[in-house]
Design a protein around this motif. Structure first.
Motif, PDB file in Angstrom:
ATOM      1  N   TRP A 198      -3.401   5.441 -10.418  1.00  0.00           N
ATOM      2  CA  TRP A 198      -2.331   5.032  -9.503  1.00  0.00           C
ATOM      3  C   TRP A 198      -2.850   3.896  -8.626  1.00  0.00           C
ATOM      4  N   LEU A 199      -1.936   3.249  -7.942  1.00  0.00           N
ATOM      5  CA  LEU A 199      -2.341   2.159  -7.047  1.00  0.00           C
ATOM      6  C   LEU A 199      -2.748   2.716  -5.687  1.00  0.00           C
ATOM      7  N   GLY A 200      -3.785   2.112  -5.088  1.00  0.00           N
ATOM      8  CA  GLY A 200      -4.229   2.537  -3.763  1.00  0.00           C
ATOM      9  C   GLY A 200      -3.236   2.119  -2.679  1.00  0.00           C
ATOM     10  N   HIS A 201      -3.489   2.575  -1.444  1.00  0.00           N
ATOM     11  CA  HIS A 201      -2.577   2.255  -0.341  1.00  0.00           C
ATOM     12  C   HIS A 201      -2.496   0.758  -0.069  1.00  0.00           C
ATOM     13  N   ASP A 202      -3.566   0.020  -0.429  1.00  0.00           N
ATOM     14  CA  ASP A 202      -3.545  -1.429  -0.212  1.00  0.00           C
ATOM     15  C   ASP A 202      -2.581  -2.138  -1.177  1.00  0.00           C
ATOM     16  N   GLY A 203      -2.088  -1.400  -2.170  1.00  0.00           N
ATOM     17  CA  GLY A 203      -1.104  -1.986  -3.082  1.00  0.00           C
ATOM     18  C   GLY A 203      -1.707  -2.773  -4.233  1.00  0.00           C
ATOM     19  N   TRP A 204      -3.034  -2.893  -4.287  1.00  0.00           N
ATOM     20  CA  TRP A 204      -3.615  -3.644  -5.409  1.00  0.00           C
ATOM     21  C   TRP A 204      -4.821  -2.971  -6.077  1.00  0.00           C
ATOM     22  N   SER A 205      -5.617  -2.207  -5.310  1.00  0.00           N
ATOM     23  CA  SER A 205      -6.752  -1.549  -5.964  1.00  0.00           C
ATOM     24  C   SER A 205      -6.202  -0.384  -6.803  1.00  0.00           C
ATOM     25  N   VAL A 206      -7.003   0.034  -7.760  1.00  0.00           N
ATOM     26  CA  VAL A 206      -6.531   1.031  -8.720  1.00  0.00           C
ATOM     27  C   VAL A 206      -7.371   2.282  -8.544  1.00  0.00           C
ATOM     28  N   GLU A 207      -6.728   3.429  -8.386  1.00  0.00           N
ATOM     29  CA  GLU A 207      -7.489   4.656  -8.149  1.00  0.00           C
ATOM     30  C   GLU A 207      -7.432   5.580  -9.360  1.00  0.00           C
TER      31      GLU A 207
ATOM     32  N   GLU B  57     -13.440  13.859  -7.295  1.00  0.00           N
ATOM     33  CA  GLU B  57     -13.590  12.641  -6.483  1.00  0.00           C
ATOM     34  C   GLU B  57     -12.729  11.527  -7.051  1.00  0.00           C
ATOM     35  N   VAL B  58     -12.042  10.836  -6.157  1.00  0.00           N
ATOM     36  CA  VAL B  58     -11.217   9.697  -6.564  1.00  0.00           C
ATOM     37  C   VAL B  58     -12.028   8.437  -6.303  1.00  0.00           C
ATOM     38  N   ILE B  59     -12.040   7.526  -7.279  1.00  0.00           N
ATOM     39  CA  ILE B  59     -12.753   6.268  -7.053  1.00  0.00           C
ATOM     40  C   ILE B  59     -11.763   5.108  -7.132  1.00  0.00           C
ATOM     41  N   ALA B  60     -12.056   4.062  -6.381  1.00  0.00           N
ATOM     42  CA  ALA B  60     -11.191   2.877  -6.388  1.00  0.00           C
ATOM     43  C   ALA B  60     -11.823   1.810  -7.269  1.00  0.00           C
ATOM     44  N   LEU B  61     -11.014   1.212  -8.139  1.00  0.00           N
ATOM     45  CA  LEU B  61     -11.468   0.099  -8.980  1.00  0.00           C
ATOM     46  C   LEU B  61     -10.908  -1.172  -8.353  1.00  0.00           C
ATOM     47  N   ARG B  62     -11.826  -2.104  -8.017  1.00  0.00           N
ATOM     48  CA  ARG B  62     -11.373  -3.287  -7.272  1.00  0.00           C
ATOM     49  C   ARG B  62     -11.600  -4.586  -8.027  1.00  0.00           C
ATOM     50  N   SER B  63     -12.145  -4.477  -9.248  1.00  0.00           N
ATOM     51  CA  SER B  63     -12.374  -5.691 -10.036  1.00  0.00           C
ATOM     52  C   SER B  63     -12.315  -5.310 -11.507  1.00  0.00           C
ATOM     53  N   VAL B  64     -12.187  -6.321 -12.347  1.00  0.00           N
ATOM     54  CA  VAL B  64     -12.160  -6.044 -13.775  1.00  0.00           C
ATOM     55  C   VAL B  64     -13.488  -5.441 -14.220  1.00  0.00           C
ATOM     56  N   GLU B  65     -14.572  -5.859 -13.561  1.00  0.00           N
ATOM     57  CA  GLU B  65     -15.887  -5.302 -13.922  1.00  0.00           C
ATOM     58  C   GLU B  65     -15.921  -3.795 -13.627  1.00  0.00           C
TER      59      GLU B  65
ATOM     60  N   TYR C 288      -4.560  -2.165 -16.117  1.00  0.00           N
ATOM     61  CA  TYR C 288      -4.756  -2.438 -14.687  1.00  0.00           C
ATOM     62  C   TYR C 288      -5.993  -3.302 -14.457  1.00  0.00           C
ATOM     63  N   GLY C 289      -7.001  -3.133 -15.294  1.00  0.00           N
ATOM     64  CA  GLY C 289      -8.200  -3.970 -15.177  1.00  0.00           C
ATOM     65  C   GLY C 289      -7.846  -5.439 -15.350  1.00  0.00           C
ATOM     66  N   LEU C 290      -6.929  -5.691 -16.273  1.00  0.00           N
ATOM     67  CA  LEU C 290      -6.511  -7.078 -16.497  1.00  0.00           C
ATOM     68  C   LEU C 290      -5.714  -7.594 -15.297  1.00  0.00           C
ATOM     69  N   ALA C 291      -4.938  -6.710 -14.681  1.00  0.00           N
ATOM     70  CA  ALA C 291      -4.213  -7.117 -13.467  1.00  0.00           C
ATOM     71  C   ALA C 291      -5.210  -7.500 -12.372  1.00  0.00           C
ATOM     72  N   LEU C 292      -6.289  -6.713 -12.239  1.00  0.00           N
ATOM     73  CA  LEU C 292      -7.325  -7.042 -11.249  1.00  0.00           C
ATOM     74  C   LEU C 292      -7.966  -8.387 -11.585  1.00  0.00           C
ATOM     75  N   ALA C 293      -8.181  -8.627 -12.869  1.00  0.00           N
ATOM     76  CA  ALA C 293      -8.794  -9.900 -13.293  1.00  0.00           C
ATOM     77  C   ALA C 293      -7.884 -11.080 -12.946  1.00  0.00           C
ATOM     78  N   MET C 294      -6.577 -10.875 -13.086  1.00  0.00           N
ATOM     79  CA  MET C 294      -5.634 -11.969 -12.807  1.00  0.00           C
ATOM     80  C   MET C 294      -5.621 -12.324 -11.319  1.00  0.00           C
ATOM     81  N   ARG C 295      -5.938 -11.344 -10.455  1.00  0.00           N
ATOM     82  CA  ARG C 295      -6.028 -11.651  -9.015  1.00  0.00           C
ATOM     83  C   ARG C 295      -7.134 -12.669  -8.746  1.00  0.00           C
ATOM     84  N   ASP C 296      -8.222 -12.554  -9.511  1.00  0.00           N
ATOM     85  CA  ASP C 296      -9.363 -13.457  -9.297  1.00  0.00           C
ATOM     86  C   ASP C 296      -9.118 -14.818  -9.911  1.00  0.00           C
TER      87      ASP C 296
END
Ligand code: MRU
Length: 367
Positions: free
Chosen positions: A12-21, A33-41, A64-72
């Motif tokens: 799901w998306l984090g509260h910031d609306g862009w990181s992926v949990e 434990e929930v972890i946040a993914l903040r980059s394609v890496e 979602y990883g590709l969506a994170l990559a597109m932000r960069d």
């Protein structure tokens, strides 16, 4: 599905609306434990290290990883680079390729400035679709379980064996192999699940047992070698497993050990069903022997991680010091050993004709 009374999806998306949990599956069942993914890496690492796993969830995470990559960097060059990067993380589950190709189909024609928004939208829709697909798989599979229950004495339980984890935690919700089981349980049909522990990573003992327990479904963890014995003694009514890739002729790649369960099921006249969404079919292959089988680290065979009495996690050596180990992560069950496929479109025989009957357009496009 629910954990401690709270409904969760697996991504799901984090509260910031862009990181992926996501839920870190390497820590279950000992820690949630929930972890946040903040980059394609980080998304790629989560797939490779199996913090997320299971064919549909790997695909969703890659989207979602590709969506994170597109932000960069939403350029054409980066789109292609990151698709190749994500696709290389795990080779067997074809849902990964499906999700990335679907993302390319949507993103490539739009200007780079629109790609971030489009990528998040498409990734979210892939997740929503997966939930509905799994729900439909459950509805079709429920019919099979109900039929078996009707042949039993009132109150007698239906014993289902499953291997690895093709549960909600491997998908976005519901699961593939587990969806019919949850629905049967919720419908009041007495079900009991034999859960193969699934060495070397113990997805059965750790994950399937965890989620069945959280939903209140009666189950028993067994060692991987016990299934044949229970089948011989009439204690397995049905096998349902998931899959990472089905070729167009109906061969099935799934967690190592699935093939042996199919052989034992055939020898004992136990129906052996494979539950799958259309995203798991590889229309480009017509022979399961051509599926790339992931070879994972020997460490997974030579070591085990578990919880000590004080609650801490520890990894211990279990192999003879210096002995080598091999670790193929999947095997292929030939279509002839599969009683049928349970899909979102219905149940069909495991064959080219069976798949073409369910998905005529896709079979036609595949030629
Ligand atoms: O290596 P894993 O844990 O990703 O393997 C998972 C399986 O083998 C599942 O059965 C398969 O991905 C189907 S998940 C609905």
């Amino acid at each position: 599905m629910k954990i401690n009374g709270r409904h969760y999806r697996t991504i799901w998306l984090g509260h910031d609306g862009w990181s992926v949990e996501v839920i870190d599956q390497t820590l279950l069942p000992h820690r949630f434990e929930v972890i946040a993914l903040r980059s394609v890496e980080e998304a790629a690492r989560a797939i490779k290290t199996m913090q997320v796993r299971g064919a549909p969830l790997i695909g969703a995470t890659a989207a979602y990883g590709l969506a994170l990559a597109m932000r960069d960097d939403p350029s054409d060059a980066n789109l292609e680079k990151q698709i190749a990067f994500l696709n290389a993380q795990r080779p067997t589950a074809v849902n990964l390729r499906f999700a990335l190709e679907e993302m390319r189909r949507v993103l490539a024609p739009v200007p780079p400035s629109e790609r971030v928004a489009q990528a998040y939208q498409r990734a979210a829709r892939l997740c929503d679709d997966d939930v509905e697909i799994c729900r439909a798989i459950g509805t079709h599979g429920l019919g099979l379980i109900r039929e078996i229950a009707l042949r039993k004495k009132p109150g007698e339980r239906v014993n289902i064996l499953t291997h690895c984890n093709a549960g909600w935690i491997a998908c976005v919700d519901w699961g593939t192999a587990t969806a019919p089981i949850y629905m049967a349980h919720d419908a009041g049909i007495p079900v009991h699940v034999w859960v193969d522990e699934t060495r070397p990573r113990n997805q059965g003992a750790s994950l399937t047992a965890f989620e069945l327990g959280a939903h209140g479904v009666p189950h028993t963890i067994i060692v991987d070698n016990a299934g044949g014995h229970y089948m011989q003694h009439g204690l397995v009514d049905l096998v349902i497993v998931g899959t990472d890739r089905v070729t167009r002729n109906g061969d099935v790649a799934n967690k190592i050990g699935t093939y042996l369960k199919a052989l034992a099921a055939r020898d004992n006249g136990v129906p052996f069903y494979v539950a799958l969404p259309y995203t798991t079919i590889d229309w480009r292959l017509d022979d399961g022997r051509r599926i790339e089988i992931e070879e994972r680290s020997p460490d997974e065979v030579l070591r085990m991680t578990g919880r000590l009495a004080d609650g801490s996690l520890a990894t211990v050596e279990i192999g003879a010091p210096g002995s080598p180990a091999a670790n193929p992560a999947f095997d292929v069950t030939p279509a002839r050993l599969v009683t049928g496929f349970i899909t979102e479109c219905g149940i069909a025989e495991a064959s080219a004709a069976g798949l073409a009957g369910l998905y005529p357009e896709m079979a036609k496009d595949a030629g």
